[in-house]
Design a protein around this motif. Structure first.
Motif, short mmCIF file in Angstrom:
data_model
loop_
_atom_site.label_atom_id
_atom_site.label_comp_id
_atom_site.label_asym_id
_atom_site.label_seq_id
_atom_site.Cartn_x
_atom_site.Cartn_y
_atom_site.Cartn_z
N ALA A 208 0.85 -1.20 0.00
CA ALA A 208 0.00 0.00 0.00
C ALA A 208 0.88 1.24 0.00
O ALA A 208 2.08 1.16 0.26
N ALA A 209 0.26 2.40 -0.28
CA ALA A 209 1.01 3.65 -0.31
C ALA A 209 0.11 4.81 0.11
O ALA A 209 -1.12 4.74 -0.01
N ALA A 210 0.73 5.88 0.59
CA ALA A 210 0.01 7.09 0.98
C ALA A 210 0.91 8.29 0.79
O ALA A 210 2.13 8.21 1.02
N LEU A 211 0.31 9.40 0.40
CA LEU A 211 1.05 10.65 0.23
C LEU A 211 1.03 11.45 1.52
O LEU A 211 -0.01 11.56 2.18
N ALA A 212 2.17 12.03 1.88
CA ALA A 212 2.28 12.90 3.06
C ALA A 212 2.13 14.35 2.62
O ALA A 212 2.30 14.68 1.44
N PRO A 213 1.83 15.25 3.57
CA PRO A 213 1.65 16.66 3.22
C PRO A 213 2.88 17.30 2.57
O PRO A 213 2.75 18.26 1.81
N ASP A 214 4.07 16.79 2.87
CA ASP A 214 5.29 17.38 2.29
C ASP A 214 5.57 16.85 0.88
O ASP A 214 6.61 17.18 0.29
N ARG A 252 3.58 -7.33 9.76
CA ARG A 252 3.02 -7.50 8.42
C ARG A 252 2.22 -6.25 8.06
O ARG A 252 0.99 -6.26 8.06
N PRO A 253 2.90 -5.15 7.72
CA PRO A 253 2.18 -3.92 7.38
C PRO A 253 1.35 -4.10 6.11
O PRO A 253 1.85 -4.62 5.11
N LYS A 254 0.09 -3.68 6.18
CA LYS A 254 -0.81 -3.86 5.04
C LYS A 254 -1.32 -2.54 4.48
O LYS A 254 -1.50 -2.40 3.27
N GLY A 255 -1.62 -1.58 5.36
CA GLY A 255 -2.18 -0.31 4.90
C GLY A 255 -1.48 0.85 5.55
O GLY A 255 -0.87 0.71 6.62
N VAL A 256 -1.55 2.01 4.91
CA VAL A 256 -0.92 3.20 5.46
C VAL A 256 -1.76 4.42 5.09
O VAL A 256 -2.36 4.47 4.01
N ALA A 257 -1.85 5.37 6.03
CA ALA A 257 -2.54 6.63 5.79
C ALA A 257 -1.78 7.72 6.53
O ALA A 257 -1.11 7.45 7.55
N VAL A 258 -1.88 8.94 6.04
CA VAL A 258 -1.21 10.08 6.65
C VAL A 258 -2.22 11.21 6.79
O VAL A 258 -2.95 11.50 5.85
N ASP A 259 -2.29 11.83 7.99
CA ASP A 259 -3.24 12.92 8.17
C ASP A 259 -2.61 14.26 7.79
O ASP A 259 -1.44 14.33 7.38
N ALA A 260 -3.38 15.33 7.90
CA ALA A 260 -2.93 16.64 7.45
C ALA A 260 -1.76 17.17 8.25
O ALA A 260 -1.02 18.05 7.78
N ALA A 261 -1.55 16.65 9.46
CA ALA A 261 -0.42 17.07 10.28
C ALA A 261 0.82 16.23 10.00
O ALA A 261 1.87 16.46 10.61
N GLY A 262 0.71 15.25 9.11
CA GLY A 262 1.85 14.39 8.80
C GLY A 262 1.96 13.17 9.67
O GLY A 262 2.92 12.40 9.53
N VAL A 263 1.01 12.96 10.59
CA VAL A 263 1.02 11.77 11.44
C VAL A 263 0.72 10.55 10.58
O VAL A 263 -0.18 10.56 9.73
#
Length: 330
Positions: A208-214, A252-263
């Motif tokens: 999985a993948a997620a975009l960070a605010p930066d 076993r990482p499966k999913g990832v998400a990033v919030d608006a603060a970069g957490v």
């Protein structure tokens, strides 16, 4: 004749009663917080979706089946069967991809799931879903393609040529497609053209993948138990987690998400938890525990953050759990 009219009236009344019984009713959600007291809560459970356990024939449909003898055995499996990918929509609903049903559905509190299909293009195994310029993009891993569902009900194949796409991230007019067997992330333009390929020699079974605010891209690398961070230029810019890190070790990482603060939030199917990391990658805490009660998880998969809430695809419990992020992060 009167007896026949009475008999038909009884069947109609029974059918109407069954239909009423099948109407969705919002369930009462227990008070559950992550972490539990006396620690300060970071997330509070606000909904469990769908409110009805599965999408199957409703009461009226079952009544018609009995009367007409209609056979539904060829119908798709009930939804949700194995919810995997999830994304938040502008109206507060959630789109969920389920490879086992197989189905794509829109979930809202107090309502039955709304299935989304493409005429003539049945789903094979949709595993991820993203929102790009108002359209839903679905990674159908079983068909090795991306399908775009437009807001007006349009449907088209956006891209092919993958082996098994399992993850999606979208932003800045680009799509980031995780092609797990090829151990890479394919970067696509809005028209589906390939712009770049990331991860050669670095990723080992990305999921999985997620975009960070930066502008950086975080990719869950299941085999290595970590997140790999790629900078906006596509170069490797570090890693998050790892098997040996105390407390924040990923199994076993499966999913990832990033919030608006970069957490950063990572679902771990081996730990049955969601791990939280700061914007700098420092481990914060592990949320949840293994089980089937509200707030517990079994093989959590996709994650999404939207409107100050975190959605967790609780795969083996066949549900999506929605948590309010304390502190107003979105």
């Amino acid at each position: 004749m009167a007896a026949r009219r009475l008999d038909l009236g009884w069947w109609v009344a029974l059918g109407l009663a069954a239909g009423c019984a099948a109407a969705p009713v919002a369930r009462q959600v227990p008070r559950v917080s992550w972490p539990a007291a006396p620690d300060a809560p970071q997330a509070r459970l606000v909904a469990i979706l769908p409110d009805r356990p599965t999408v199957a024939a409703g009461g009226w449909d079952r009544f018609v089946d009995v009367v007409t003898g209609r056979d539904r055995q060829a119908a798709p499996a009930a939804f949700p069967a194995l919810p995997f990918g999830v994304v938040g929509l502008p109206d507060g609903a959630w789109a969920v991809a389920d490879p086992e049903a197989p189905a794509l559905a829109i979930l809202r509190p107090g309502a039955a799931p709304e299935l989304r299909t493409c005429p003539g293009q049945p789903w094979a195994a949709p595993m991820a879903v993203a929102l790009l310029d108002g359209a839903l993009v679905v990674a159908d891993a079983g068909a090795a393609r991306l399908v775009e569902l437009g807001p007006g009900g349009t449907c088209r194949i956006l891209a092919t040529g993958f082996e098994r796409p399992t993850g999606l991230a979208a932003g800045g007019g680009r799509l980031y497609v995780v092609d797990a067997p090829r151990q890479q992330v394919v970067v696509l333009g809005r028209d589906g053209a390939v712009l770049d390929r990331l991860g050669a020699g670095v990723l080992h079974l990305p999921t999985a993948a997620a975009l960070a605010p930066d502008g950086s891209l975080l990719v869950a690398d299941a085999l290595d138990g970590r997140l790999v961070r790629f900078g906006p230029d596509g170069a490797v810019a570090g890693a998050v987690g790892g098997r040996d890190e105390a407390g924040g070790g990923l199994v076993r990482p499966k999913g990832v998400a990033v919030d608006a603060a970069g957490v950063i939030y990572v679902s771990d199917g081996g730990r049955d938890q969601v791990l939280v990391f700061g914007p700098d990658g420092a481990f914060g805490q592990a949320l949840g525990s293994s089980g089937g009660e509200p707030g517990q998880l079994l093989s959590p998969a996709g994650l999404a953050v939207a409107g100050g809430r975190l959605a967790v695809a609780d795969a083996r419990n066949r549900r999506i759990q929605i948590f309010e992020l304390v502190g107003g992060r979105s």
